[in-house]
Design a protein around this motif. Structure first.
Motif, PDB file in Angstrom:
ATOM      1  N   THR A 158      50.442   7.113   3.683  1.00 43.31           N
ATOM      2  CA  THR A 158      49.018   7.369   3.847  1.00 43.31           C
ATOM      3  C   THR A 158      48.283   6.053   3.631  1.00 43.31           C
ATOM      4  OG1 THR A 158      49.262   9.633   3.016  1.00 43.31           O
ATOM      5  CG2 THR A 158      47.038   8.699   3.038  1.00 43.31           C
ATOM      6  N   CYS A 192      45.432   3.378   2.949  1.00 38.76           N
ATOM      7  CA  CYS A 192      44.222   3.262   2.124  1.00 38.76           C
ATOM      8  C   CYS A 192      42.979   3.185   3.015  1.00 38.76           C
ATOM      9  CB  CYS A 192      44.323   2.017   1.252  1.00 38.76           C
ATOM     10  SG  CYS A 192      42.803   1.555   0.408  1.00 38.76           S
ATOM     11  N   GLU A 193      41.988   3.998   2.704  1.00 36.46           N
ATOM     12  CA  GLU A 193      40.770   4.040   3.515  1.00 36.46           C
ATOM     13  C   GLU A 193      40.069   2.680   3.567  1.00 36.46           C
ATOM     14  OE1 GLU A 193      39.409   8.687   2.728  1.00 36.46           O
ATOM     15  OE2 GLU A 193      38.677   7.076   1.416  1.00 36.46           O
ATOM     16  N   HIS A 249      36.742   7.693   6.204  1.00 33.26           N
ATOM     17  CA  HIS A 249      37.190   8.780   5.330  1.00 33.26           C
ATOM     18  C   HIS A 249      38.375   9.502   5.955  1.00 33.26           C
ATOM     19  CE1 HIS A 249      33.679   8.254   2.804  1.00 33.26           C
ATOM     20  NE2 HIS A 249      32.894   8.347   3.871  1.00 33.26           N
ATOM     21  N   TYR A 250      39.421   9.693   5.149  1.00 35.19           N
ATOM     22  CA  TYR A 250      40.606  10.433   5.613  1.00 35.19           C
ATOM     23  C   TYR A 250      40.212  11.893   5.797  1.00 35.19           C
ATOM     24  CZ  TYR A 250      45.615  11.601   5.815  1.00 35.19           C
ATOM     25  OH  TYR A 250      46.860  12.020   6.206  1.00 35.19           O
ATOM     26  N   ARG A 286      45.410  15.582   7.909  1.00 33.57           N
ATOM     27  CA  ARG A 286      46.823  15.265   8.109  1.00 33.57           C
ATOM     28  C   ARG A 286      47.433  16.337   8.978  1.00 33.57           C
ATOM     29  NH1 ARG A 286      50.159  14.093   2.898  1.00 33.57           N
ATOM     30  NH2 ARG A 286      49.175  12.078   3.254  1.00 33.57           N
ATOM     31  N   ASP A 336      47.423  11.206  11.664  1.00 33.47           N
ATOM     32  CA  ASP A 336      46.372  11.112  10.653  1.00 33.47           C
ATOM     33  C   ASP A 336      45.039  10.886  11.339  1.00 33.47           C
ATOM     34  OD1 ASP A 336      48.138  11.414   8.540  1.00 33.47           O
ATOM     35  OD2 ASP A 336      48.513   9.260   8.374  1.00 33.47           O
ATOM     36  N   THR A 337      44.041  11.667  10.944  1.00 33.33           N
ATOM     37  CA  THR A 337      42.711  11.576  11.547  1.00 33.33           C
ATOM     38  C   THR A 337      41.699  11.115  10.507  1.00 33.33           C
ATOM     39  OG1 THR A 337      43.248  13.365  13.097  1.00 33.33           O
ATOM     40  CG2 THR A 337      40.918  12.835  12.797  1.00 33.33           C
ATOM     41  N   TYR A 338      40.906  10.120  10.878  1.00 32.92           N
ATOM     42  CA  TYR A 338      39.895   9.557   9.984  1.00 32.92           C
ATOM     43  C   TYR A 338      38.512   9.691  10.613  1.00 32.92           C
ATOM     44  CZ  TYR A 338      43.789   7.272   7.544  1.00 32.92           C
ATOM     45  OH  TYR A 338      44.939   7.022   6.844  1.00 32.92           O
TER      46      TYR A 338
END
Length: 325
Positions: free
Chosen positions: A9, A11-12, A32-33, A36, A40-42
């Motif tokens: 994962t 780090c933002e 921002h995460y 999942r 992975d979508t931010y």
């Protein structure tokens, strides 16, 4: 001792710095995460709007060409007037980023934000409207061409590979696996009959469930997003995603047929669909459910095995024995 990493994962703050450098005109304020899943979508907030950044898993998208295929398709659809979440070029003009993570290379892409929200397709009116939306997507995708390589939605992808994934996970349930094997043989035999009769083949979204991956606004405008499962395949399979989702969500079989018939009516108002293709959709719901079972059983190293445990298998077997025994 060195312990290899299969999934990390990011780090933002570190990702925000990377994105600020890659997309200098975006004026990114925060990252921002968000989700999942298969990737992975931010959520990316710029000074005046929202963006979405998807970071593809290294074990899911191993070749840049497969991601580039998706980007080129989205750009084509956008040029054709289809409302889709569009990839944004980085400072060098590329739509696919290559990032180095602990597990190796991971590809990423920044997208425009799909306004509106997902909605349940639980009325005939909504089903018919969504049918028209899907038909438009298929029509506008017809002229798409690309040199990018990507797997197709054929029997190897939809039937053979899932079975190979499922078998080692069902060593303690050999009778159930034997049932799946025999069912798969029958599904493929019937599929081949439909192919010989002429099945429509072309670009598919791959996950047009209706209540996912399409956002609707109050004025009934819409935006398609998440084309991660796009590719060439049988259009009957693409439509089966909608019908299967109705079967799994609605408890009333009569309502499922009403929603499906309304969807089909809306679809054929925009684009013709042969009787052979229409007849193949029910078969494709079983094929899609088998593919989904294999997909979930492929991911214990990401999601943990509890998401595909015996309770999960029981649920799938109940479906198959009800509709395909």
């Amino acid at each position: 001792m060195h312990l290899p990493v299969v999934y990390s994962t990011i780090c933002e703050k570190a990702l925000q710095k990377v994105l600020q450098e890659a997309y200098p005109t975006e004026q990114i304020q925060s990252v921002h995460y968000m989700l999942r899943g298969m990737n992975d979508t931010y959520l990316v907030n710029t000074i005046d709007q929202k963006r979405i950044f998807r970071l593809y898993r290294s074990d899911w998208r191993t070749e840049e060409a497969a991601v580039a295929f998706e980007m080129e398709l989205l750009l084509h659809l956008n040029r054709q007037g289809v409302s889709v979440s569009v990839p944004i070029a980085d400072g060098s003009g590329k739509h696919v980023l290559r990032l180095q993570a602990a597990e190796g290379n991971r590809f990423g892409a920044l997208f425009t934000f799909a306004c509106g929200k997902e909605q349940e397709i639980d009325t005939e009116e909504r089903s018919a409207r969504f049918g028209r939306v899907v038909a438009e997507l298929h029509v506008k995708a017809e002229g798409f061409t690309t040199q990018q390589a990507r797997e197709v939605w054929d029997a190897k992808t939809l039937i053979h590979r899932p079975l190979a994934i499922i078998e080692p996970r069902l060593q303690h349930r050999k009778e159930d696996f034997h049932f799946l094997q025999q069912m798969a043989i029958e599904l493929e035999a019937k599929l081949n009959e439909h192919i010989l009769a002429g099945l429509d083949w072309g670009i598919c979204h791959g996950d047009l469930q209706g209540n996912f991956n399409t956002n609707f606004c109050a004025d009934n405008t819409y935006t398609h997003f998440d084309f991660d499962l796009c590719g060439y395949g049988w259009r009957a399979y693409d439509l089966a995603a909608f019908k299967l989702s109705r079967i799994l969500i609605e408890e009333d079989d009569e309502l499922v047929e009403e929603l499906w018939n309304a969807f089909l009516k809306g679809y054929t108002e925009v684009r013709p669909l042969s009787e052979n293709d229409q007849a193949a959709v029910s078969l494709m719901t079983g094929i899609r459910q088998l593919w989904l079972m294999g997909l979930c059983m492929h991911d214990p190293h990401i999601m943990g095995s509890s998401d595909s445990d015996d309770a999960f298998v029981n649920e799938k077997m109940e479906f198959f024995k009800k509709y395909f025994a």
